[in-house]
Design a protein around this motif. Structure first.
Motif, PDB file in Angstrom:
ATOM      1  N   ALA A 126      -4.348  -2.089   8.899  1.00 12.41           N
ATOM      2  CA  ALA A 126      -3.876  -2.741   7.681  1.00 12.41           C
ATOM      3  C   ALA A 126      -2.507  -2.219   7.291  1.00 12.41           C
ATOM      4  O   ALA A 126      -2.198  -1.045   7.478  1.00 12.41           O
ATOM      5  N   HIS A 127      -1.700  -3.094   6.748  1.00  4.82           N
ATOM      6  CA  HIS A 127      -0.413  -2.661   6.216  1.00  4.82           C
ATOM      7  C   HIS A 127      -0.640  -2.029   4.846  1.00  4.82           C
ATOM      8  O   HIS A 127      -1.664  -2.267   4.192  1.00  4.82           O
ATOM      9  N   ILE A 128       0.296  -1.216   4.433  1.00  2.00           N
ATOM     10  CA  ILE A 128       0.201  -0.576   3.127  1.00  2.00           C
ATOM     11  C   ILE A 128       1.335  -1.047   2.233  1.00  2.00           C
ATOM     12  O   ILE A 128       2.387  -1.474   2.706  1.00  2.00           O
ATOM     13  N   ARG A 129       1.083  -0.980   0.931  1.00  2.00           N
ATOM     14  CA  ARG A 129       2.079  -1.374  -0.053  1.00  2.00           C
ATOM     15  C   ARG A 129       2.115  -0.321  -1.139  1.00  2.00           C
ATOM     16  O   ARG A 129       1.075   0.054  -1.684  1.00  2.00           O
ATOM     17  N   VAL A 130       3.308   0.199  -1.431  1.00  2.00           N
ATOM     18  CA  VAL A 130       3.441   1.153  -2.529  1.00  2.00           C
ATOM     19  C   VAL A 130       2.974   0.471  -3.805  1.00  2.00           C
ATOM     20  O   VAL A 130       3.368  -0.660  -4.106  1.00  2.00           O
ATOM     21  N   ALA A 131       2.113   1.167  -4.553  1.00  2.00           N
ATOM     22  CA  ALA A 131       1.385   0.535  -5.647  1.00  2.00           C
ATOM     23  C   ALA A 131       2.267   0.066  -6.802  1.00  2.00           C
ATOM     24  O   ALA A 131       1.828  -0.706  -7.631  1.00  2.00           O
ATOM     25  N   ASN A 132       3.502   0.530  -6.891  1.00  2.00           N
ATOM     26  CA  ASN A 132       4.396   0.091  -7.956  1.00  2.00           C
ATOM     27  C   ASN A 132       5.843   0.268  -7.492  1.00  2.00           C
ATOM     28  O   ASN A 132       6.095   0.740  -6.386  1.00  2.00           O
ATOM     29  N   GLY A 133       6.781  -0.118  -8.324  1.00  2.00           N
ATOM     30  CA  GLY A 133       8.182  -0.041  -7.944  1.00  2.00           C
ATOM     31  C   GLY A 133       8.931   1.116  -8.559  1.00  2.00           C
ATOM     32  O   GLY A 133      10.172   1.079  -8.656  1.00  2.00           O
ATOM     33  N   PHE A 134       8.222   2.180  -8.978  1.00  2.00           N
ATOM     34  CA  PHE A 134       8.878   3.300  -9.655  1.00  2.00           C
ATOM     35  C   PHE A 134       9.974   3.932  -8.801  1.00  2.00           C
ATOM     36  O   PHE A 134      11.072   4.207  -9.280  1.00  2.00           O
ATOM     37  N   ALA A 135       9.650   4.219  -7.553  1.00  2.00           N
ATOM     38  CA  ALA A 135      10.611   4.911  -6.688  1.00  2.00           C
ATOM     39  C   ALA A 135      11.890   4.098  -6.529  1.00  2.00           C
ATOM     40  O   ALA A 135      13.005   4.621  -6.652  1.00  2.00           O
ATOM     41  N   GLU A 136      11.736   2.829  -6.243  1.00  2.00           N
ATOM     42  CA  GLU A 136      12.908   1.998  -6.031  1.00  2.00           C
ATOM     43  C   GLU A 136      13.699   1.800  -7.320  1.00  2.00           C
ATOM     44  O   GLU A 136      14.932   1.758  -7.296  1.00  2.00           O
ATOM     45  N   SER A 137      13.010   1.685  -8.453  1.00  2.00           N
ATOM     46  CA  SER A 137      13.729   1.517  -9.716  1.00  2.00           C
ATOM     47  C   SER A 137      14.536   2.766 -10.070  1.00  2.00           C
ATOM     48  O   SER A 137      15.561   2.675 -10.759  1.00  2.00           O
TER      49      SER A 137
END
Length: 310
Positions: free
Chosen positions: A233-244
């Motif tokens: 399965a692929h994974i997805r970072v649960a939110n955009g905190f790091a990128e923001s």
């Protein structure tokens, strides 16, 4: 020890109260630092009945391991917990501001992102209702308990070949090849040497009374008996905190994770990341190690700042 009155209520705010977050909090609490742990109560491994391969906790439910750790961390007077959903983070003077879904905010001098990732398994009927039981992602965590027999593997590209070759250690493996990623001659030869059967026909659905698996129904109508299936399965970072916050990201075969250095420091000063959110290989032991490393580096950054201001 801190010098003078700190302008923030917390030396560190940790978003994510599972293994990595609790490990980081424990280290900081033992340095008598003020720590806030924010957790929404949805750990990634909540679908699995038990955790395996964890030294001194092999076979124990992951929820029990986390509960014991939480109780031990909570015994330190400088630690606070908040069960809530963090919805936004921003850098402010001297630290960070964290906003919650109820409209309130808190602040901290340093930030640890330990909120984990979400698995995004393929949209094949029957996978989600078996996730963590007979549809699995980690052979090291669950392979031994399957007890051998017929095992399926779903994956994409080069990762699928490596994945199937590893899973073959725990049973008689059939790799269901993604038609968009045909195998090379070298890849097919490796799978042959590992005793892996190559099935080019896609799976239409998994069958059996969930969470039990009896097999896979293929697109051409054939039925392949299986007792378990490993899904890349692929994974997805649960939110955009790091990128923001401007943190650099790493692309891996499993999905994007936060880029960190050997001390779990992100590309942004004062922001650390630990656990699954910062590595493609997921494991309780690795997550707790990451948390400890992040906490030690965070602590050093605090004392350097305080010494410079003294």
């Amino acid at each position: 020890m801190p010098t003078g009155d700190a302008p923030m209520p917390h030396d560190a705010v940790i978003i994510g109260g599972s293994y990595a977050g609790l490990s980081a909090a424990l280290q900081l609490a033992r340095a008598r630092r003020r720590v806030l742990i924010i957790d929404d109560g949805r750990p990634r491994n909540r679908f699995a009945a038990r955790a395996h391969g964890v030294l001194a906790n092999d076979g124990r439910p992951g929820s029990e391991i986390a509960a014991t750790a939480r109780a031990q961390v909570a015994a330190y007077p400088t630690v606070a917990f908040r069960q809530a959903e963090a919805v936004d983070v921003e850098r402010i003077e001297h630290g960070f501001s964290i906003a919650f879904a109820d409209g309130t905010k808190t602040q901290g001098r340093r930030l640890v992102l330990a909120h984990g990732v979400e698995d995004t398994p393929p949209e094949i009927p029957g996978v989600r209702e078996r996730w963590g039981r007979t549809a699995l992602h980690c052979p090291w965590c669950h392979g031994y308990e399957i007890g051998g027999g017929l095992i399926g593997v779903l994956g994409r590209g080069e990762h699928a070949v490596q994945y199937a070759a590893i899973v073959a250690e725990w049973g008689d493996v059939t790799l269901f090849v993604d038609p968009d990623f045909p195998l090379s001659q070298e890849e097919a030869h490796l799978l042959y040497r590992r005793g892996v059967t190559i099935e080019p026909t896609p799976i239409e659905r998994l069958e059996g009374e969930a969470p039990t698996l009896t097999g896979a129904r293929l697109a051409d109508g054939r039925f392949t008996p299986l007792k378990a299936i490993f899904v890349g399965a692929h994974i997805r970072v649960a939110n955009g905190f790091a990128e923001s916050l401007g943190c650099e990201m790493n692309d891996t075969p499993m999905g994007r994770v936060i880029k960190v250095d050997a001390l779990q420091q992100t590309s942004q000063p004062g922001v650390f990341a630990a656990g699954d959110v910062a590595r493609a290989a997921s494991n309780i032991t690795l997550a707790t190690s990451d948390g400890m490393i992040a906490a030690h580096a965070l602590f050093r950054s605090l004392i350097e700042e305080e010494a410079a201001a003294a």
